[in-house]
Scaffold this active site. Structure first.
Site, PDB file in Angstrom:
ATOM      1  CE  LYS A  97      67.712 -63.104  59.082  1.00 43.54           C
ATOM      2  NZ  LYS A  97      67.225 -61.549  59.044  1.00 43.54           N
ATOM      3  CD  GLN A 144      67.699 -59.402  56.356  1.00 41.83           C
ATOM      4  OE1 GLN A 144      67.236 -60.602  56.517  1.00 41.83           O
ATOM      5  NE2 GLN A 144      68.771 -58.803  56.957  1.00 41.83           N
ATOM      6  CG  ASP A 192      62.307 -59.323  61.805  1.00 42.23           C
ATOM      7  OD1 ASP A 192      63.404 -60.006  62.332  1.00 42.23           O
ATOM      8  OD2 ASP A 192      62.240 -59.036  60.677  1.00 42.23           O
TER       9      ASP A 192
HETATM   10  N1  GUN Z   1      68.582 -56.427  58.887  1.00 42.49           N
HETATM   11  C1  GUN Z   1      69.437 -56.637  59.882  1.00 42.49           C
HETATM   12  N2  GUN Z   1      69.053 -57.077  60.923  1.00 42.49           N
HETATM   13  C2  GUN Z   1      67.775 -57.485  60.529  1.00 42.49           C
HETATM   14  C3  GUN Z   1      66.858 -58.226  61.365  1.00 42.49           C
HETATM   15  O1  GUN Z   1      67.050 -58.683  62.499  1.00 42.49           O
HETATM   16  N3  GUN Z   1      65.684 -58.444  60.780  1.00 42.49           N
HETATM   17  C4  GUN Z   1      65.384 -58.094  59.480  1.00 42.49           C
HETATM   18  N4  GUN Z   1      64.133 -58.167  58.727  1.00 42.49           N
HETATM   19  N5  GUN Z   1      66.256 -57.272  58.704  1.00 42.49           N
HETATM   20  C5  GUN Z   1      67.562 -56.999  59.325  1.00 42.49           C
END
Ligand code: GUN
Length: 285
Positions: free
Chosen positions: A53, A97, A120
């Site tokens: 990211k 996350q 998200d």
């Molecule tokens: N963990 C697995 N996929 C995601 C996601 O799309 N966003 C976040 N914040 N955590 C994750």
């Protein structure tokens, strides 16, 4: 034999669009775009995702701010950080996350993120917008899946769409996005009876159940579009999806590989949401 949907290529196109718009906003309006990424503990998969990211932020010209917190951070400390980020003008998007350590209430943390910075789209306010069909942020993975389906030229209207998996992150919002595009949507899960029969009715099959090679070619209608959201390790430790690619590609018209299918799309859609957040916060559009 199916045509393979190249997620890396479609993702690169989305990132290029975001980078172009980011550069334009910087040059014409002096706008800077920033994403805060919060990671708690030492989950190795989370570390890989967070690094990807941050790398994507660099590629599209965003600032990224990483907050790596100790496994033993208290819920109060994490909520305090979210509160600081909610008020930080450099930060347009906040991503915490998941998963978080067991002693932290994930729902409380998601609910603490300001909805306008919730890139998200996990906050109940944004989930509600998705349900109503009036959204500014699309949840990243389902939005990536929609873009991949679109890249095949498939018109979703009237099609039988089957989503396997009912998670809040993928299955449920995925079903809503397909419905919004006039698909006839069925959601299946681990307790579904007649799964094979339902899968065989699917013109568009999206699989997000988290079980290696759970769907095989016998469960796929001739000519279906098959999107595999899974990311698992097979018995030899090799990355694989929820779909048995070898048998599925003989039946599908289009299919995503793992890796190189849905995965790269999730990150480019996060970049798109962060740009949308920055524009909204600056009162643009
Ligand atoms: N963990 C697995 N996929 C995601 C996601 O799309 N966003 C976040 N914040 N955590 C994750």
């Amino acid at each position: 034999m199916a045509q393979i949907i190249n997620g890396k290529e479609v993702s690169a196109t989305v990132k290029a669009e975001v980078a172009q718009e980011t550069a334009r906003l910087r040059d014409e309006r002096g706008l800077k775009v920033g994403l805060a990424v919060v990671i708690v503990g030492n989950n190795s998969a989370s570390r890989v995702y967070v690094n990807n990211k941050k790398k994507a932020c660099e590629e599209v010209g965003f600032q990224s701010f990483e907050y790596a917190l100790d496994e033993n951070v208290t819920q109060e400390q994490l909520l305090d950080l979210v509160s600081v980020l909610n008020r930080d003008d450099r930060v347009n998007g906040i991503l915490v996350q998941l998963p978080l350590p067991a002693h932290i209430d994930e729902t409380a943390v998601i609910n603490a993120i300001a909805p306008e910075k919730d890139v998200d789209a996990f906050h109940p306010v944004n989930v509600g917008h998705i349900m109503i069909g009036n959204y500014s942020f699309l949840p990243c993975t389902p939005a990536g899946v929609m873009r991949l389906i679109e890249s095949t030229g498939t018109d979703i209207t009237g099609k039988q769409c089957v989503v396997i998996g009912r998670s809040n992150i993928v299955g449920k919002p995925q079903a809503m996005l397909l419905l919004q595009k006039n698909g006839t949507v069925t959601i299946c899960h681990s307790k579904t009876k007649n799964l094979k029969e339902i899968c065989l009715s699917a013109d568009i099959l999206v699989v997000a159940i988290g079980k290696a090679k759970f769907i095989n070619g016998d469960m796929i209608k001739e000519g279906a579009v098959v999107i595999d959201v899974g990311m698992n390790r097979d018995e030899n430790g090799k990355l694989c999806g929820d779909v048995d690619f070898e048998s599925a590609e003989k039946k599908a018209s289009y299919i995503t590989p793992v890796p190189g299918g849905v995965g790269p799309m999730t990150i480019s859609m996060l970049m798109k949401n962060t740009l949308t957040a920055a524009k909204q916060q600056a009162g643009i559009e």
